[in-house]
Scaffold this active site. Structure first.
Site, mmCIF file in Angstrom:
data_model
loop_
_atom_site.group_PDB
_atom_site.id
_atom_site.type_symbol
_atom_site.label_atom_id
_atom_site.label_comp_id
_atom_site.label_asym_id
_atom_site.label_seq_id
_atom_site.Cartn_x
_atom_site.Cartn_y
_atom_site.Cartn_z
ATOM 1 N N GLU A 216 0.831 -1.211 0.000
ATOM 2 C CA GLU A 216 0.000 0.000 0.000
ATOM 3 C C GLU A 216 0.861 1.256 0.000
ATOM 4 O OE1 GLU A 216 -3.950 -0.570 2.481
ATOM 5 O OE2 GLU A 216 -2.203 -1.338 3.565
ATOM 6 N N TYR B 144 -15.411 26.591 -0.601
ATOM 7 C CA TYR B 144 -15.296 25.136 -0.714
ATOM 8 C C TYR B 144 -14.245 24.713 -1.719
ATOM 9 C CZ TYR B 144 -19.147 26.010 -4.043
ATOM 10 O OH TYR B 144 -19.947 26.495 -5.030
ATOM 11 N N VAL C 266 -6.118 4.842 8.015
ATOM 12 C CA VAL C 266 -7.130 5.724 7.426
ATOM 13 C C VAL C 266 -7.757 6.574 8.533
ATOM 14 C CG1 VAL C 266 -9.265 5.793 6.079
ATOM 15 C CG2 VAL C 266 -7.523 4.111 5.542
ATOM 16 N N GLU C 267 -7.837 6.034 9.735
ATOM 17 C CA GLU C 267 -8.357 6.780 10.870
ATOM 18 C C GLU C 267 -7.539 8.051 11.104
ATOM 19 O OE1 GLU C 267 -9.234 2.396 11.786
ATOM 20 O OE2 GLU C 267 -7.729 3.553 10.706
ATOM 21 N N LYS D 226 -11.317 3.912 1.518
ATOM 22 C CA LYS D 226 -10.195 3.275 0.821
ATOM 23 C C LYS D 226 -10.813 2.288 -0.154
ATOM 24 C CE LYS D 226 -6.392 1.833 2.896
ATOM 25 N NZ LYS D 226 -5.428 0.992 3.654
#
Length: 112
Positions: free
Chosen positions: A21, A53, A72-73, A98
């Site tokens: 990864e 934005y 990912v957290e 993901k």
């Protein structure tokens, strides 16, 4: 409170625990819900009175594509913290997906 949503922003990043990864990367999708008071920009019709934005998108892109996280957290928390720090919002909800995670079996994505 009003909500601005940026849905399904797509980036390529090198986040994950495995060496594969970190080396080859994965596609990530990000949603952000920004809670802000939009009464003033609703009256003024001025960008300076609201949440830009496009700038939020650039900040999310900078973080997702610019730094590698193992979890990912951690990526999701970093996104939320930076948005709260840099933009006039009261609350932010961040979803990070993901796509095709390295899990044996059939799974389209994981989401934090």
């Amino acid at each position: 409170m009003d909500v601005i949503r940026l849905n399904n922003m797509v980036f390529y990043g090198y986040h994950g625990v495995t060496a594969a990864e970190k080396e080859t990367g994965r596609r990530f999708e990000v949603d952000c819900e920004l809670e802000a008071d939009l009464a003033s920009p609703g009256q003024s019709d001025s960008l300076t009175d609201t949440v830009d934005y496009a700038a939020v998108y650039q900040k999310v892109r900078e973080i997702v594509e610019g730094k590698a996280f193992s979890l990912v957290e951690s990526l999701a928390v970093s996104l939320a913290n930076e948005i709260l720090k840099e933009f006039p919002v009261f609350k932010v909800t961040v979803r990070v997906r993901k796509i095709i995670p390295p899990i044996p079996g059939t799974i389209s994505h994981i989401e934090i």
